[in-house]
Scaffold this active site. Structure first.
Site, PDB file in Angstrom:
ATOM      1  N   GLU A  12     -16.136  -7.733 -16.769  1.00 28.08           N
ATOM      2  CA  GLU A  12     -15.315  -8.907 -17.067  1.00 28.08           C
ATOM      3  C   GLU A  12     -13.898  -8.724 -16.529  1.00 28.08           C
ATOM      4  O   GLU A  12     -13.332  -9.634 -15.909  1.00 28.08           O
ATOM      5  CB  GLU A  12     -15.274  -9.152 -18.568  1.00 28.08           C
ATOM      6  CG  GLU A  12     -14.436 -10.377 -18.942  1.00 28.08           C
ATOM      7  CD  GLU A  12     -14.151 -10.465 -20.429  1.00 28.08           C
ATOM      8  OE1 GLU A  12     -14.175 -11.594 -20.961  1.00 28.08           O
ATOM      9  OE2 GLU A  12     -13.878  -9.420 -21.060  1.00 28.08           O
ATOM     10  N   TRP A  52     -19.528 -15.096 -21.345  1.00 28.71           N
ATOM     11  CA  TRP A  52     -18.868 -16.387 -21.164  1.00 28.71           C
ATOM     12  C   TRP A  52     -19.853 -17.551 -21.045  1.00 28.71           C
ATOM     13  O   TRP A  52     -19.448 -18.693 -20.863  1.00 28.71           O
ATOM     14  CB  TRP A  52     -17.975 -16.342 -19.914  1.00 28.71           C
ATOM     15  CG  TRP A  52     -16.650 -15.695 -20.154  1.00 28.71           C
ATOM     16  CD1 TRP A  52     -16.289 -14.403 -19.900  1.00 28.71           C
ATOM     17  CD2 TRP A  52     -15.494 -16.318 -20.724  1.00 28.71           C
ATOM     18  NE1 TRP A  52     -14.986 -14.182 -20.264  1.00 28.71           N
ATOM     19  CE2 TRP A  52     -14.468 -15.340 -20.768  1.00 28.71           C
ATOM     20  CE3 TRP A  52     -15.223 -17.604 -21.195  1.00 28.71           C
ATOM     21  CZ2 TRP A  52     -13.195 -15.615 -21.273  1.00 28.71           C
ATOM     22  CZ3 TRP A  52     -13.954 -17.872 -21.689  1.00 28.71           C
ATOM     23  CH2 TRP A  52     -12.960 -16.880 -21.728  1.00 28.71           C
ATOM     24  N   TYR A  81      -7.912 -17.207 -17.727  1.00 32.97           N
ATOM     25  CA  TYR A  81      -7.427 -15.866 -17.411  1.00 32.97           C
ATOM     26  C   TYR A  81      -7.131 -15.570 -15.941  1.00 32.97           C
ATOM     27  O   TYR A  81      -5.984 -15.571 -15.509  1.00 32.97           O
ATOM     28  CB  TYR A  81      -8.405 -14.830 -17.973  1.00 32.97           C
ATOM     29  CG  TYR A  81      -8.487 -14.859 -19.479  1.00 32.97           C
ATOM     30  CD1 TYR A  81      -7.453 -14.349 -20.258  1.00 32.97           C
ATOM     31  CD2 TYR A  81      -9.594 -15.410 -20.120  1.00 32.97           C
ATOM     32  CE1 TYR A  81      -7.523 -14.395 -21.648  1.00 32.97           C
ATOM     33  CE2 TYR A  81      -9.659 -15.461 -21.513  1.00 32.97           C
ATOM     34  CZ  TYR A  81      -8.617 -14.948 -22.276  1.00 32.97           C
ATOM     35  OH  TYR A  81      -8.678 -15.005 -23.636  1.00 32.97           O
ATOM     36  N   CYS A 136      -6.939 -15.991 -25.400  1.00 32.21           N
ATOM     37  CA  CYS A 136      -6.688 -15.287 -26.663  1.00 32.21           C
ATOM     38  C   CYS A 136      -5.802 -14.079 -26.390  1.00 32.21           C
ATOM     39  O   CYS A 136      -4.753 -13.926 -27.004  1.00 32.21           O
ATOM     40  CB  CYS A 136      -8.008 -14.863 -27.303  1.00 32.21           C
ATOM     41  SG  CYS A 136      -9.047 -16.244 -27.802  1.00 32.21           S
ATOM     42  N   ARG A 144      -3.078 -13.797 -29.350  1.00 37.33           N
ATOM     43  CA  ARG A 144      -2.759 -14.832 -30.334  1.00 37.33           C
ATOM     44  C   ARG A 144      -3.848 -14.988 -31.378  1.00 37.33           C
ATOM     45  O   ARG A 144      -3.593 -15.335 -32.540  1.00 37.33           O
ATOM     46  CB  ARG A 144      -2.548 -16.180 -29.637  1.00 37.33           C
ATOM     47  CG  ARG A 144      -3.809 -16.722 -28.987  1.00 37.33           C
ATOM     48  CD  ARG A 144      -3.708 -18.161 -28.541  1.00 37.33           C
ATOM     49  NE  ARG A 144      -4.984 -18.579 -27.967  1.00 37.33           N
ATOM     50  CZ  ARG A 144      -5.976 -19.136 -28.659  1.00 37.33           C
ATOM     51  NH1 ARG A 144      -5.851 -19.344 -29.963  1.00 37.33           N
ATOM     52  NH2 ARG A 144      -7.109 -19.479 -28.074  1.00 37.33           N
ATOM     53  N   ASP A 201     -11.010 -12.186 -32.897  1.00 40.89           N
ATOM     54  CA  ASP A 201     -12.223 -12.010 -33.682  1.00 40.89           C
ATOM     55  C   ASP A 201     -12.416 -10.503 -33.818  1.00 40.89           C
ATOM     56  O   ASP A 201     -12.918  -9.855 -32.911  1.00 40.89           O
ATOM     57  CB  ASP A 201     -13.386 -12.681 -32.948  1.00 40.89           C
ATOM     58  CG  ASP A 201     -14.742 -12.394 -33.575  1.00 40.89           C
ATOM     59  OD1 ASP A 201     -14.802 -11.664 -34.575  1.00 40.89           O
ATOM     60  OD2 ASP A 201     -15.750 -12.894 -33.040  1.00 40.89           O
TER      61      ASP A 201
END
Length: 318
Positions: A75, A97, A139, A200, A220, A223
């Protein structure tokens, strides 16, 4: 809640993973319970920090459950290409994803295609992938091709050259290591609504001291049950790669979370993981030095000493 393992006394430095388990316990027992975007519901705390020393090749892999570090590495390498389509990931068997475009496809077409079949079609059919596999400017797009616009007169603008933040940070680390502006930012306010998921892990700031490169990630939303393990690994991985490219030693990986939460349907995961104790240390070697930060391959990374306890499955909230 079942009885959880207590930290045993030791004269040595506590295993880094206790930071994670202590945070998990605090969220599950004391966190604020609320409904969230997914409708599943969470318990959360606001503001948390976990630190990890990267000296000696050490890497922050959780040991109380298996972390698929190769998937997280693939990733990260995908982010660095600037690609925003899941096709290259699916071609490598990486499905982290896939749920977002799959959810959109099901909503808009009414076809209840399986995840496996959807991914296979993304790989096999380039036209289908272009139509349904793109995540928007997430991203990697922001990292290596942040949009700019330049005036052409009469109140009109045209798209200018994209900004490669990653390349800029490499150059600034090499030429001006004492700067306080070594930052990679993913939170492009103008494009948030075009993204499948707003970033995130949004801000990376690098810092050089005594020839060692450290990086602080501000995330921010985290999980903690599922996402954190990948986020912490990727933070450390990027720091190690940047350090190698800049002729620096790795320093610390500092992770800071804003809204750090556990999903209410992850009770089994939390109970099981809190019943375990961390043990062992993982290290990683980078087997070659590519010409640039953008030229690493999955074969360049070798992990040793990783002997985790069993994987713990849990559903992903989309």
């Amino acid at each position: 809640m079942t009885t959880t393992a207590l930290r045993t006394a030791a004269t040595a430095t506590p295993h880094w993973e206790w930071q994670y388990l202590d945070l998990m316990r605090r969220i599950w027992e004391q966190g604020d319970e609320r409904l969230d975007r997914t409708g599943v519901g969470t318990r959360s705390v606001f503001g948390a920090t976990i630190r990890f020393d990267l000296s000696g090749g050490a890497m922050p892999l959780l040991t109380t459950k298996r972390v698929y570090w190769k998937t997280a590495t693939r990733e990260m390498l995908w982010f660095l290409t600037g690609n925003t389509n899941i096709r290259p990931l699916c071609a490598q068997g990486v499905e982290i994803w896939t749920d977002w475009p799959l959810d959109r496809y099901r909503r808009e077409t009414g076809e209840e295609i399986s995840r496996k079949d959807f991914s296979a079609r993304i790989v096999a059919d380039e036209v289908f992938a272009e139509a349904w596999g793109d995540l928007g400017p997430v991203y990697g797009k922001q990292w290596v091709d942040w949009d700019t616009y330049e005036p052409v007169g009469e109140g009109l603008f045209r798209r200018g050259p994209g900004i490669n933040q990653v390349a800029q940070v490499v150059e600034s680390l090499r030429g001006n290591p004492g700067s306080r502006r070594h930052i990679i930012e993913g939170w492009n306010v103008a494009e948030l609504d075009s993204m499948a998921l707003p970033p995130c892990h949004k801000t990376y700031q690098f810092h050089v001291a005594d020839g060692r490169l450290s990086c602080l990630l501000y995330q921010r939303s985290c999980d903690l049950g599922l996402g954190f393990a990948f986020n912490m690994w990727s933070l450390a991985l990027l720091t190690r790669m940047m350090a190698q490219q800049c002729n620096l030693e790795p320093g610390e990986a500092v992770w800071t979370g804003g809204d750090v939460h556990l999903y209410l349907n992850h009770a089994a995961l939390v109970e099981e993981q809190l019943s375990r104790e961390p043990e062992g240390e993982a290290t990683m070697a980078i087997l070659r030095r590519p010409d640039s930060i953008f030229d690493y391959r999955i074969e360049d990374f070798e992990v040793a000493g990783y002997a985790p306890q069993a994987h713990i499955a849990a559903p992903v909230a989309v």
